[in-house]
Design a protein around this motif. Sequence first.
Motif, short mmCIF file in Angstrom:
data_model
loop_
_atom_site.label_atom_id
_atom_site.label_comp_id
_atom_site.label_asym_id
_atom_site.label_seq_id
_atom_site.Cartn_x
_atom_site.Cartn_y
_atom_site.Cartn_z
N GLY A 7 18.47 23.09 -19.66
CA GLY A 7 19.89 22.90 -20.10
C GLY A 7 20.71 21.98 -19.20
O GLY A 7 22.00 21.65 -19.15
N GLY A 8 20.06 21.47 -18.05
CA GLY A 8 20.73 20.67 -16.95
C GLY A 8 19.84 20.70 -15.61
O GLY A 8 18.77 20.93 -15.81
N GLY A 9 20.58 19.93 -14.81
CA GLY A 9 19.62 19.89 -13.40
C GLY A 9 20.54 20.49 -12.25
O GLY A 9 20.83 21.68 -12.28
N LEU A 10 20.69 19.78 -11.40
CA LEU A 10 21.70 20.04 -10.41
C LEU A 10 22.66 20.75 -10.51
O LEU A 10 22.89 21.75 -10.04
CB LEU A 10 22.11 18.88 -9.55
N LEU A 11 23.70 20.60 -11.28
CA LEU A 11 25.15 20.97 -11.67
C LEU A 11 24.60 22.63 -11.96
O LEU A 11 25.14 23.61 -11.40
CB LEU A 11 25.85 20.55 -12.60
N ILE A 12 23.91 22.78 -13.09
CA ILE A 12 23.58 24.24 -13.72
C ILE A 12 22.79 25.01 -12.85
O ILE A 12 22.86 26.30 -12.91
CB ILE A 12 22.98 24.18 -15.15
N ASN A 13 21.78 24.58 -11.96
CA ASN A 13 20.93 25.16 -11.37
C ASN A 13 21.40 25.51 -9.75
O ASN A 13 21.23 26.82 -9.35
CB ASN A 13 19.46 24.56 -11.26
N GLN A 14 21.89 24.51 -9.12
CA GLN A 14 22.40 24.68 -7.74
C GLN A 14 23.78 24.78 -7.57
O GLN A 14 24.32 25.89 -6.88
CB GLN A 14 21.63 23.57 -6.75
N THR A 18 28.67 27.19 -6.32
CA THR A 18 29.90 26.56 -5.52
C THR A 18 30.96 26.10 -6.69
O THR A 18 32.17 26.49 -6.22
CB THR A 18 29.62 25.29 -4.95
N ILE A 19 30.52 25.90 -7.68
CA ILE A 19 31.76 25.52 -8.78
C ILE A 19 32.42 26.80 -9.10
O ILE A 19 33.59 26.86 -9.31
CB ILE A 19 31.08 24.88 -9.99
N ASP A 20 31.63 27.83 -9.20
CA ASP A 20 32.21 29.08 -9.63
C ASP A 20 33.04 29.56 -8.54
O ASP A 20 34.24 30.12 -8.83
CB ASP A 20 31.03 30.03 -9.70
N LEU A 22 34.87 27.58 -6.41
CA LEU A 22 36.12 26.65 -6.82
C LEU A 22 36.93 27.28 -7.55
O LEU A 22 38.32 27.27 -7.39
CB LEU A 22 35.67 25.33 -7.00
N CYS A 23 36.37 27.69 -8.95
CA CYS A 23 37.34 28.33 -9.81
C CYS A 23 37.97 29.67 -9.65
O CYS A 23 38.98 29.99 -9.70
CB CYS A 23 36.52 28.43 -11.21
N ILE A 24 37.19 30.54 -8.72
CA ILE A 24 37.84 31.71 -8.20
C ILE A 24 39.00 31.45 -7.30
O ILE A 24 39.87 32.14 -7.37
CB ILE A 24 36.62 32.73 -7.75
N PHE A 25 38.75 30.58 -6.47
CA PHE A 25 39.78 30.06 -5.14
C PHE A 25 40.93 29.41 -5.78
O PHE A 25 41.91 29.52 -5.56
CB PHE A 25 39.22 29.55 -4.15
N LEU A 26 40.76 28.36 -6.49
CA LEU A 26 41.69 27.55 -7.08
C LEU A 26 42.42 27.54 -8.37
O LEU A 26 43.39 26.97 -8.75
CB LEU A 26 40.98 26.02 -6.90
N GLY A 27 41.71 28.45 -9.38
CA GLY A 27 42.46 28.90 -10.55
C GLY A 27 41.61 28.25 -11.82
O GLY A 27 40.52 27.83 -11.66
N LYS A 28 42.30 28.22 -12.63
CA LYS A 28 41.51 27.90 -14.12
C LYS A 28 41.70 26.15 -14.14
O LYS A 28 42.46 25.41 -13.96
CB LYS A 28 42.32 28.26 -15.43
N PRO A 29 40.25 25.66 -14.35
CA PRO A 29 40.39 23.88 -14.32
C PRO A 29 40.66 23.63 -15.74
O PRO A 29 40.48 24.28 -16.63
CB PRO A 29 38.87 23.93 -14.31
N ASN A 30 41.37 22.55 -16.07
CA ASN A 30 41.65 21.82 -16.87
C ASN A 30 41.14 20.49 -17.13
O ASN A 30 41.28 19.91 -18.13
CB ASN A 30 43.21 21.92 -17.21
N ALA A 144 32.32 33.85 -15.65
CA ALA A 144 31.58 32.66 -15.54
C ALA A 144 31.92 31.36 -16.32
O ALA A 144 31.59 30.40 -16.23
CB ALA A 144 29.87 32.99 -15.70
N GLU A 145 32.97 31.78 -17.26
CA GLU A 145 33.30 31.00 -18.30
C GLU A 145 33.98 29.60 -17.68
O GLU A 145 33.52 28.38 -17.97
CB GLU A 145 34.29 31.37 -19.21
N SER A 146 34.64 29.73 -16.66
CA SER A 146 35.28 28.41 -16.05
C SER A 146 34.43 27.30 -15.54
O SER A 146 34.42 26.13 -15.59
CB SER A 146 36.54 28.92 -15.21
N ALA A 147 33.31 28.06 -14.79
CA ALA A 147 32.32 27.16 -14.10
C ALA A 147 31.47 26.57 -15.18
O ALA A 147 31.14 25.41 -15.01
CB ALA A 147 31.53 28.09 -13.10
N MET A 148 31.02 27.19 -16.26
CA MET A 148 30.30 26.77 -17.33
C MET A 148 30.88 25.60 -18.10
O MET A 148 30.53 24.38 -18.42
CB MET A 148 29.95 27.73 -18.23
N ARG A 149 32.36 25.59 -18.11
CA ARG A 149 33.33 24.69 -18.68
C ARG A 149 32.90 23.43 -17.89
O ARG A 149 33.07 22.22 -18.42
CB ARG A 149 34.59 25.12 -19.11
#
Length: 164
Positions: A7-14, A18-20, A22-30, A144-149
Amino acid sequence: GKWANEGGGLLINQAIHTIDLLCIFLGKPNFVQALCNKMRASNVIEVEDTCSAIIDFENGRRANLLATTNASGHDATTLHIETKNHTLDIRDSYLYLDGEMIETVQAGHYVGKRCYGNGHFVIIENFYNALDNNTDVPVSISSAESAMRVIFTAYKSNGSKLSI
């Protein structure tokens, strides 16, 4: 490293972890603007091995993400946050405030390469504890929704700024 299998490479596996954070610390991404490429392993994998992205959040905060699997393998993932008055770094499972390590408890032991950190050990242990005790798992689909988006929008972006 095939789209059909992973379903992807670096972003979805590694980088997802970190993206998760970022979303926890910084809020909802838009918004996300990203370039994801095969920089080094183009004859081996179909998916990306490098991504550079800007992630804007609803509260006006912004994150710059640079992720690659083309590093030496000894560098740990670093999450660096700057505020008006302080800097915060998470590196090697330790927390640093303005460059000084904060007293922390080293959670678990390293499994695999040190550059992966030891978070996987803790997450897996928490998962099994939830199963053993019939409690909720620490990470839910909604958490996990925000990181996946962010990840799916980054894949679509190809350099354009897209809303999530």
